[in-house]
Design a protein around this motif. Sequence first.
Motif, PDB file in Angstrom:
ATOM      1  N   SER A  81       0.834  -1.204   0.000  1.00 47.37           N
ATOM      2  CA  SER A  81       0.000   0.000   0.000  1.00 47.37           C
ATOM      3  C   SER A  81       0.869   1.255   0.000  1.00 47.37           C
ATOM      4  O   SER A  81       2.067   1.206   0.280  1.00 47.37           O
ATOM      5  N   ASN A  82       0.247   2.376  -0.342  1.00 44.92           N
ATOM      6  CA  ASN A  82       0.892   3.698  -0.288  1.00 44.92           C
ATOM      7  C   ASN A  82       2.176   3.785  -1.108  1.00 44.92           C
ATOM      8  O   ASN A  82       3.073   4.536  -0.769  1.00 44.92           O
ATOM      9  N   ASP A  83       2.293   2.985  -2.162  1.00 41.91           N
ATOM     10  CA  ASP A  83       3.495   2.934  -2.996  1.00 41.91           C
ATOM     11  C   ASP A  83       4.744   2.717  -2.148  1.00 41.91           C
ATOM     12  O   ASP A  83       5.794   3.298  -2.401  1.00 41.91           O
ATOM     13  N   ALA A  84       4.623   1.873  -1.112  1.00 39.44           N
ATOM     14  CA  ALA A  84       5.740   1.632  -0.199  1.00 39.44           C
ATOM     15  C   ALA A  84       6.973   1.131  -0.950  1.00 39.44           C
ATOM     16  O   ALA A  84       8.082   1.632  -0.721  1.00 39.44           O
ATOM     17  N   ARG A 128       8.566   3.981  -2.878  1.00 37.98           N
ATOM     18  CA  ARG A 128       9.134   5.017  -2.006  1.00 37.98           C
ATOM     19  C   ARG A 128      10.376   4.530  -1.256  1.00 37.98           C
ATOM     20  O   ARG A 128      11.264   5.310  -0.965  1.00 37.98           O
ATOM     21  N   THR A 168       0.947   8.476  13.134  1.00 33.86           N
ATOM     22  CA  THR A 168       0.187   9.149  12.082  1.00 33.86           C
ATOM     23  C   THR A 168      -1.213   9.438  12.598  1.00 33.86           C
ATOM     24  O   THR A 168      -1.703   8.765  13.501  1.00 33.86           O
ATOM     25  N   LYS A 194      -9.679   7.323   9.429  1.00 32.21           N
ATOM     26  CA  LYS A 194      -9.047   6.248   8.661  1.00 32.21           C
ATOM     27  C   LYS A 194      -9.369   4.923   9.332  1.00 32.21           C
ATOM     28  O   LYS A 194      -9.565   4.860  10.540  1.00 32.21           O
ATOM     29  N   THR A 224      -5.442   1.203   7.508  1.00 33.87           N
ATOM     30  CA  THR A 224      -4.902   2.296   6.698  1.00 33.87           C
ATOM     31  C   THR A 224      -3.942   3.152   7.521  1.00 33.87           C
ATOM     32  O   THR A 224      -2.834   3.461   7.074  1.00 33.87           O
ATOM     33  N   ASN A 236      -0.736   1.181   8.305  1.00 30.69           N
ATOM     34  CA  ASN A 236       0.134   1.052   7.129  1.00 30.69           C
ATOM     35  C   ASN A 236       0.907   2.336   6.870  1.00 30.69           C
ATOM     36  O   ASN A 236       2.071   2.300   6.476  1.00 30.69           O
ATOM     37  N   TRP A 237       0.269   3.491   7.096  1.00 28.57           N
ATOM     38  CA  TRP A 237       0.978   4.770   6.949  1.00 28.57           C
ATOM     39  C   TRP A 237       2.087   4.891   7.987  1.00 28.57           C
ATOM     40  O   TRP A 237       3.204   5.309   7.671  1.00 28.57           O
TER      41      TRP A 237
END
Length: 148
Positions: A38-41, A44, A74, A79, A83, A86-87
């Motif tokens: 998730s989140n383009d981990a 990134r 976070t 959320k 979610t 994961n952030w």
Amino acid sequence: MKKAMLTMVLAATACAATLPASAADRKLMLPIAGAMASNDAQGRLGDNVKFYFGDQPTPKVTQKITSDRTSQKTNSFGKTPETACNWAFLSAMLALKKKAEEVGANAVVNIVSNYKNNEMSSQTEFECHDGNIVSGVALKGEFVKIAQ
């Protein structure tokens, strides 16, 4: 004017009285694979630093450099727990990556969850604490150079 102010104070007090007395703190065990998807981990984090969780087998360690920990939080308001967690996990991983680059490591090994200094080692899961307003993930690992 005083009557309007008194009405507002009483209304605010009544609303505050209906809120829970303490914040939630739910311990969750979540899949590392899900957080990495998730989140383009993956994008990134890139490919310059490799990450190995728990007692995952690693290539030969050629140099041990240091160890360190990170605790990232976070905003979880609005959320889902997954979610938000994961952030927070991605933030913790980015902090490990930054430290690895600073010390010249090409890998972080023996990564464990370390929430409130309580270690939890797993190759497949991380620990997250989810609250009403904030979620947090704490990780620690060893920064090394591995054979490539």
